[in-house]
Structures are given as C-alpha cells and as structure tokens.
Design a protein around this motif. Structure first.
Motif, PDB file in Angstrom:
ATOM      1  N   PRO A  36       0.822  -1.225   0.000  1.00  0.00           N
ATOM      2  CA  PRO A  36       0.000   0.000   0.000  1.00  0.00           C
ATOM      3  C   PRO A  36       0.845   1.260   0.000  1.00  0.00           C
ATOM      4  CG  PRO A  36      -0.044  -1.064   2.150  1.00  0.00           C
ATOM      5  CD  PRO A  36       0.648  -2.006   1.222  1.00  0.00           C
ATOM      6  N   ARG A  37       0.394   2.242  -0.796  1.00  0.00           N
ATOM      7  CA  ARG A  37       1.119   3.514  -0.871  1.00  0.00           C
ATOM      8  C   ARG A  37       0.457   4.602  -0.048  1.00  0.00           C
ATOM      9  NH1 ARG A  37       1.172   3.758  -7.280  1.00  0.00           N
ATOM     10  NH2 ARG A  37      -0.921   3.020  -6.798  1.00  0.00           N
ATOM     11  N   ASP A  38      -0.776   4.392   0.363  1.00  0.00           N
ATOM     12  CA  ASP A  38      -1.455   5.402   1.181  1.00  0.00           C
ATOM     13  C   ASP A  38      -2.495   4.729   2.059  1.00  0.00           C
ATOM     14  OD1 ASP A  38      -3.895   5.078  -0.346  1.00  0.00           O
ATOM     15  OD2 ASP A  38      -2.980   6.317  -1.905  1.00  0.00           O
ATOM     16  N   SER A  39      -3.097   5.514   2.944  1.00  0.00           N
ATOM     17  CA  SER A  39      -4.045   4.970   3.913  1.00  0.00           C
ATOM     18  C   SER A  39      -5.345   4.500   3.257  1.00  0.00           C
ATOM     19  CB  SER A  39      -4.346   6.013   4.991  1.00  0.00           C
ATOM     20  OG  SER A  39      -4.835   7.217   4.412  1.00  0.00           O
ATOM     21  N   PHE A  40      -5.697   5.068   2.097  1.00  0.00           N
ATOM     22  CA  PHE A  40      -6.925   4.650   1.401  1.00  0.00           C
ATOM     23  C   PHE A  40      -6.767   3.220   0.896  1.00  0.00           C
ATOM     24  CE2 PHE A  40     -10.011   5.258  -2.286  1.00  0.00           C
ATOM     25  CZ  PHE A  40     -11.138   5.207  -1.468  1.00  0.00           C
ATOM     26  N   GLU A  41      -5.655   2.913   0.230  1.00  0.00           N
ATOM     27  CA  GLU A  41      -5.408   1.556  -0.241  1.00  0.00           C
ATOM     28  C   GLU A  41      -5.348   0.575   0.928  1.00  0.00           C
ATOM     29  OE1 GLU A  41      -1.886   1.462  -2.611  1.00  0.00           O
ATOM     30  OE2 GLU A  41      -2.621   2.934  -4.070  1.00  0.00           O
ATOM     31  N   LYS A  42      -4.691   0.980   1.990  1.00  0.00           N
ATOM     32  CA  LYS A  42      -4.577   0.107   3.157  1.00  0.00           C
ATOM     33  C   LYS A  42      -5.943  -0.189   3.761  1.00  0.00           C
ATOM     34  CE  LYS A  42      -2.144  -0.399   7.560  1.00  0.00           C
ATOM     35  NZ  LYS A  42      -1.179   0.224   8.520  1.00  0.00           N
TER      36      LYS A  42
END
Length: 296
Positions: free
Chosen positions: A163-169
């Motif tokens: 994941p590159r950001d909290s949305f993807e995570k």
C-alpha cells in the motif's frame, strides 16, 4: 494421463482444468499468435509435477492441426495413453480438428465455461462414435493471484509494492474479511500499475483506488481499462474503481464511460484525509459490491 489443450489468447480457460485435475503430461497446441501464452503456461506449470510440451500448429488448417497433434503423439509413444481434450481455447478451426481427433482416439473431451462468475467444466465422451454428455462440475478455487499474474505477464516475478497510502490500506483491510486473497500494489508493465488485485474462488478483479481530484478524472478509468487488455491481465478480469468522491450530474460522461467499459464504481465518501477510515455503512458497501462483482 495426457491432456491436450488448444491455446487461445486467454490462458485461464486452459490453466484452470490443469490445476483442477493435473495430468501427467500436458500438451499445449498453439499458433504463432499464441506462442507466448503457451510459454507462460509452461513456465507456470514447471513448479508442479506436470510435464508440459508445446505443439506449434496452424490456426486455420484442420488437416495440419490434426497431423501436428497426431504426429507428436506417435513420436512420443503416447497414442495408447489415456487422452483427454480441452476444447475451450484456440480457434474454431482448431476446435473442429481436435473434436475429430477425440472421436478418432475415442478420448473424452471437456469445455470450460468461465465467462460468468463461476467456472463450470462440462464433460463429454464418445460412445460408438457419438458424443455423449456426461455431466458438469463447478470448479473450486484452484488459482492464486500469483498464478493469475504469471499466466498473463511475461515477467515471472511481478513487482509487488504494497500500500502507498491509507486509502489503499483501508480498502485491503476491509476486503480481507470477505475475499480469498488480496494483493496491494502490482506493476504490470513499465509504468502501468494497479492498486489492488483481489480473488474470490477463481474470479479475479483489479481495483484502482482514487481520492480527491484524481477520482474525478478520466485517467482512473483509462488505467483500469488498460490493465485488462489482452496483453496485460486479459478480458476475464473484473474492473473496479473505488473512490472517496460521489459522481454528481456534472460527471455523467464518466458514469457512461464506466458503464461502457464494464467498470464497477464504488463511492465511499466517508473517507478523507482528516477522517482516514470508513464509516460502517461505507465499509459494508465496499465489501458487498466487491463480493457481488466476483461472485454474482
């Protein structure tokens, strides 16, 4: 047991039966156009106990197809082996040739239906030269996401970035509860990346996760459509766009394009930079929609 498969542009209809009921030897009849597909399948199946051999042939010459397969069986001393034909892939001409070969050898044959949300194997057998329907089976989940990627991509070791950001995570964490597998951050080729790949059973989907202004631009649809072209992940892959925006009446052009390209759009407006998690309603919407796409 020897399975003879006709290789088309999509590898999954040939890979699934080989995973479900592995033969001792898999013969992959391919054309110049589908040679790379056959080679990827051969590379993928090397790790199993299946011996995989390639048979180059002509896509439109019935006699040539039959001669190439018949000749290979004779040279390898396999004419008396237990044969089975997969008639799912290849050109219609190749299917006609293989059907007649199955009749000649009195060998069973099968066809895999995988256009819907299930993988159904239809079995047939010749009796007195007449094809008889034997029954059908719904295949269980026999693939992994890595199988799926390796079957479609020339790179045997696709780059996984995480994941590159909290949305993807947040998306990944929510979906782990309802699907069989989630992989986050996959490089398909060059600069083409997908944010998440998900699998339920033998159905695979790619997800692009966009927030803010990026969720309101055509590029997010372009990326998904490119990822599912024949030269990348193939036309059987489901396309999902997850955004933290709501597309209003000013974005009807994007809504129409998503529908035309068979892209499912999931709007989760509860997520923002100051509120980096989903409301329970949005979380349930995400889970339900992804399961619907992959399971029907």
């Amino acid at each position: 047991m020897v399975t003879i498969s006709l290789i088309g542009e999509q590898p999954i209809p040939n890979l699934l039966p080989l995973r479900y009921q592995p033969p001792d030897i898999a013969l992959l009849a391919h054309t110049d156009r589908t040679k790379r597909v056959a080679e990827r399948l051969q590379r993928l199946l090397k790790s199993s106990d299946i011996q995989v051999r390639l048979i180059p042939t002509d896509p439109y010459d019935i006699r040539r197809v039959q001669a190439d397969i018949r000749g290979f069986l004779a040279r390898e001393g396999l004419e008396g082996a237990e044969l089975a034909f997969n008639l799912t892939g290849g050109t219609k001409t190749m299917v006609m040739a293989a059907y007649e070969l199955a009749r000649e050898y009195e060998a069973p044959f099968f066809y895999l239906q995988s256009e819907g949300r299930r993988s159904i194997l239809y079995r047939y057998r010749f009796e007195g030269g007449v094809a008889r329907y034997e029954g059908k089976e719904v295949l269980p989940g026999v693939l992994t996401i890595h199988d799926y990627l390796k079957a479609h991509l020339d790179d045997p070791y696709p780059k996984i970035t995480g994941p590159r950001d909290s949305f993807e995570k947040a998306i990944a964490e929510a979906l782990k509860e309802v699907v069989d597998e989630v992989v986050v951050g996959v490089t398909l080729a060059g600069a083409l990346e997908v944010d998440l790949v998900v699998r339920k059973g033998n159905q695979v989907g790619v997800i692009q996760a966009k927030t803010g202004g990026a969720a309101r631009r055509k590029e997010c649809l372009d990326q998904l459509n490119s990822a599912c072209e024949s030269r990348h992940l193939g036309t059987y892959t489901h396309k999902i766009l997850v955004i933290n925006q709501q597309w209003d009446q000013t974005l009807t052009n994007l809504q129409e394009l998503a529908e035309a390209w068979q892209i499912t759009v999931i709007e989760l407006p509860s997520f923002s930079e100051t509120h980096p998690y989903f409301s329970e309603e949005d979380r349930q919407r995400l889970q339900a929609e992804v399961v619907r796409v992959l399971s029907g």
